[in-house]
Scaffold this motif. Structure first.
Motif, short mmCIF file in Angstrom:
data_model
loop_
_atom_site.label_atom_id
_atom_site.label_comp_id
_atom_site.label_asym_id
_atom_site.label_seq_id
_atom_site.Cartn_x
_atom_site.Cartn_y
_atom_site.Cartn_z
N ARG A 339 74.64 -31.84 -25.60
CA ARG A 339 73.54 -32.22 -26.50
C ARG A 339 73.30 -33.73 -26.49
NH1 ARG A 339 76.32 -29.10 -30.34
NH2 ARG A 339 76.50 -30.98 -31.65
N ASP A 340 74.06 -34.45 -25.67
CA ASP A 340 73.92 -35.90 -25.54
C ASP A 340 74.22 -36.63 -26.85
OD1 ASP A 340 73.53 -38.17 -24.04
OD2 ASP A 340 71.37 -38.25 -24.40
N VAL A 341 75.21 -36.11 -27.58
CA VAL A 341 75.64 -36.77 -28.82
C VAL A 341 76.53 -37.95 -28.45
CG1 VAL A 341 76.91 -36.51 -30.98
CG2 VAL A 341 75.53 -34.61 -30.09
N PHE A 399 85.31 -31.08 -18.07
CA PHE A 399 84.90 -32.47 -17.88
C PHE A 399 84.25 -32.67 -16.52
CE2 PHE A 399 86.02 -36.97 -16.82
CZ PHE A 399 85.22 -37.58 -17.78
N ASP A 400 84.84 -32.06 -15.49
CA ASP A 400 84.24 -32.17 -14.15
C ASP A 400 82.84 -31.56 -14.12
OD1 ASP A 400 86.43 -33.44 -13.16
OD2 ASP A 400 87.31 -31.69 -12.18
N GLU A 401 82.68 -30.45 -14.83
CA GLU A 401 81.35 -29.83 -14.89
C GLU A 401 80.36 -30.76 -15.61
OE1 GLU A 401 79.30 -25.74 -16.66
OE2 GLU A 401 81.49 -25.86 -16.38
N PHE A 402 80.83 -31.40 -16.66
CA PHE A 402 79.98 -32.37 -17.37
C PHE A 402 79.61 -33.53 -16.45
CE2 PHE A 402 80.37 -36.50 -19.63
CZ PHE A 402 79.14 -36.49 -20.28
N LEU A 403 80.57 -34.05 -15.69
CA LEU A 403 80.29 -35.16 -14.77
C LEU A 403 79.22 -34.78 -13.76
CD1 LEU A 403 83.88 -36.54 -13.99
CD2 LEU A 403 82.21 -37.44 -15.62
N CYS A 406 75.49 -33.60 -16.03
CA CYS A 406 74.85 -34.34 -17.12
C CYS A 406 74.64 -35.82 -16.81
CB CYS A 406 75.69 -34.20 -18.39
SG CYS A 406 75.92 -32.51 -18.93
N ARG A 407 74.47 -36.17 -15.55
CA ARG A 407 74.37 -37.57 -15.14
C ARG A 407 73.17 -38.28 -15.77
NH1 ARG A 407 77.53 -38.78 -10.67
NH2 ARG A 407 78.52 -36.97 -9.68
N VAL A 416 81.90 -40.36 -20.96
CA VAL A 416 82.93 -40.44 -19.91
C VAL A 416 84.07 -41.35 -20.38
CG1 VAL A 416 83.45 -41.24 -17.58
CG2 VAL A 416 81.36 -39.94 -18.00
N ILE A 417 83.71 -42.50 -20.92
CA ILE A 417 84.73 -43.44 -21.40
C ILE A 417 85.54 -42.82 -22.54
CG2 ILE A 417 85.02 -45.64 -22.63
CD1 ILE A 417 82.67 -46.72 -20.99
#
Length: 651
Positions: A339-341, A399-403, A406-407, A416-417
């Motif tokens: 959701r880009d929170v 997390f890998d799926e998010f990387l 969701c770029r 990511v941080i």
């Protein structure tokens, strides 16, 4: 403390003829408030209860009664004394019974007369029994002197039972008043523990309220027995054991009945806590009871086999609960990413609650087991670490799926941080749970992968910008290396603030990754075989340029947090190989270099030696062979096991 009358410490007697005085006294007692506090009032305040004989009345222990010079009292007189609660009538009653026994032995009276007289004596003993056990029914409401008198009669009757049984004189068998008293104690324990618990604290289940009531009642009642009754009771009666065993048996029966049902997770835990922790520690070994109850040796509330079954059920359900809670926490966190929170900022760092949630879930499961027994805590620790390892693998995959997906999100890099920062909390917690050297690889590996993939993502744009700059080294045939390197380092310096929201330790690690990248790319450019120098002077100049660049890179990276000292020799030693002209000296330098960087291969060596255009093919072959020797013969401890040349492909 449960609300119950102090009279309930001993149960009511069988419905026999009770003196009218006792009936009146019972009516008056109903008006008084109940509870253990009132049980102590006789002794703490010294008040005299209504309906009890005055201390001025001639009531003394049987042993202290003087022999009367007047004729023994008649049956009617004894009956009147007993109805008035005068326990000193016990001695003449005993004398009357023995007189009848003597008459029966000599045959001085007819059988019918003996039976008639004996029935009257037995009726008097019923009165005496009711008086004695009636007083012992509510011992904390009785004045100490009167309680001692009742106990003396009880003990004397017990001795008489034993004497008569030994002489085979008892016509109707022993009276067993002590046994009746113990039954009464057992009934009192049941009534006290079965009393409805007080209104429970909100959030407690009915079972929790019941066991809390029973535990408090047992402890407080037994403390009253030890403090108030034990000093008054004869040692042979063992009042502490009588009460303790009765309370224990009923408590155990309640737990055993409950354990027969299919319990929910909460009640299984509650049952184990009481059996393994609260009961033995807070009751049996409590400060006021420990010395007394250890002597009694009450044992466990449940048999060992049943405890093991309950523990296995608890471990299984707790592991499932922990697994589900961690999966739910990861699902909620993944939804926030998608959701880009934006992550929270805490002390200038991107922060995610996921690590804290996971640590709490594991810690609470561990603490829950340890609250039963430390041994159970050890058992669940291994199981929870396995669950944590499975969770971390799931976390890494999510997390890998998010990387990957969701770029384009605005808060992509911040999340990511935040996830890289999570690795610090998770690893620190694992080190608290067990020593760092004992942390298995299947726990550390997912965290290392997650951090590494996060670094790759954060540095991807920077490294992309550096690639064309490094190409200039070969495009200009190293004509202007200083200016090129300055531009490279300037580009890095401009981008470093982007990583300021990492924890300090991760900024240092990321600086080391950048350091490695700069050294690696520099070596790649040296290894392109596009530069061939045929004179010693040319090689000397290139070596000096490489040394100068190596120094600049090292100082820059160190100033920006890199602690990668293992990289300090990578470029200077290669510069030395380029500078040297004697093949034997080159061999020594190469052999030393291979101890610093074990992944330095013949292919890498050949690419560097290609710069030296004045070496013959036989000399190159001879120098290359030194790597065979250094691989077969240990020339000392290898200085670095980290990859450097394995990251460099040579063609």
């Amino acid at each position: 403390m449960s609300e119950a009358s102090s009279e309930d410490l001993v149960p009511p007697l069988e419905p026999k003829a009770a003196p009218e005085r006792d009936k009146e006294e019972a009516k008056k007692k109903k008006k008084r408030p109940k509870g253990l506090a009132n049980m102590f009032s006789v002794f703490t305040k010294g008040r005299k209860k209504k309906g009890q004989p005055s201390s001025a009345e001639p009531e003394r222990d049987l042993e202290s009664q003087p022999e009367s010079s007047r004729p023994p009292p008649t049956v009617e007189e004894l009956k009147a004394d007993l109805e008035r609660g005068r326990l000193e009538a016990a001695r003449p009653l005993l004398a009357l019974e023995r007189e009848l026994q003597a008459a029966a032995a000599t045959g001085g009276e007819s059988a019918e007369e003996l039976v008639r007289r004996q029935s009257k004596v037995e009726a008097l003993y019923v009165l005496l029994r009711d008086q004695v056990l009636g007083l012992l029914r509510r011992p904390l409401d009785v004045a100490p002197e009167r309680l001692r008198q009742a106990l003396a009669v009880l003990v004397e009757q017990e001795r008489e039972d034993r004497r008569a049984a030994a002489a085979a004189e008892a016509a109707a068998g022993p009276r067993r008043w002590l046994e009746l008293w113990r039954r009464g104690v057992a009934q009192a324990a049941e009534e006290r523990l079965c009393a409805p618990p007080a209104a429970g604290v909100e959030g407690r289940s009915q079972a929790e309220r019941i066991f809390l009531h029973m535990g408090r009642t047992m402890r407080e009642d037994l403390e009253a027995v030890v403090e108030r009754l034990k000093p008054l009771f004869p040692a042979e009666v063992d009042v502490v054991a009588a009460y303790a065993e009765s309370y224990h048996e009923h408590f155990a029966a309640q737990l055993a009945a409950m354990a027969q049902f299919e319990l929910c997770e909460r009640d299984t835990y509650m049952l184990l806590v009481w059996v393994q922790n609260l009961y033995p520690n807070d009751i049996i070994n409590s400060p006021k009871l420990g010395g007394e109850l250890q002597r009694v040796q009450l044992g466990s509330l449940l048999p060992p086999r049943q405890i093991r079954l309950l523990e296995a059920t608890f471990l299984s359900s707790e592991v499932v609960s922990v697994r589900e809670l961690m999966a739910r926490a990861l699902e909620l966190e993944s939804q926030r990413w998608a959701r880009d929170v934006a992550p929270q900022r805490l002390d200038g760092h991107c922060h995610s609650e996921l690590a804290i949630d996971i640590i709490q879930i594991i810690s609470q499961g561990q603490a829950k087991a340890e609250s039963i027994t430390l041994d159970l805590g050890v058992q669940i620790k291994h199981l929870l670490l396995l669950e944590l390892a499975a969770f971390l693998r799931s976390y890494q995959r999510a997390f890998d799926e998010f990387l990957e997906r969701c770029r384009q999100l605005r808060n992509y890099r911040a999340n990511v941080i935040a996830n890289i920062n999570n690795c610090l909390s998770l690893r620190t917690s694992m080190e608290n749970w067990q020593t760092p050297q004992d942390i298995p690889g299947h726990l550390l590996s997912p965290l290392s992968e997650l951090k590494s993939h996060g670094f790759d993502t954060l540095l991807q744009r920077l490294f992309g910008d550096l690639k064309p700059l490094f190409k200039r080294f070969t495009q200009t045939r190293w004509a202007a290396p200083a200016q090129t390197l300055e531009e490279i380092l300037s580009t890095v310096a401009e981008r470093l603030p982007e990583f300021s929201e990492l924890h300090d330790c991760f900024r240092e690690e990321l600086a080391e990754v950048v350091h490695l990248h700069l050294v690696k790319e520099y070596i790649i450019r040296l290894s392109k075989r596009s530069l061939v120098l045929r004179t010693a002077e040319q090689q000397q100049q290139l070596a000096e340029d490489v040394l100068a660049n190596a120094d600049v890179i090292q100082r820059f990276c160190t100033q920006n947090g890199s602690s990668a000292t293992w990289l300090h020799h990578a470029l200077p030693k290669l510069a030395e190989v380029i500078r040297l002209q004697d093949p034997s000296a080159i061999k020594i330098e190469v052999a030393t270099y291979a101890t610093w960087y074990p992944d330095f291969s013949k292919g890498h060596l050949s690419a560097i030696l290609a710069i030296k255009g004045n070496l013959s093919s036989s000399e190159v072959k001879s120098i290359r062979s030194i790597l065979d020797v250094s691989m077969d013969v240990s020339t000392g401890p290898r200085q670095s096991a980290k990859p450097l040349f394995s990251l460099i492909k040579v063609g």
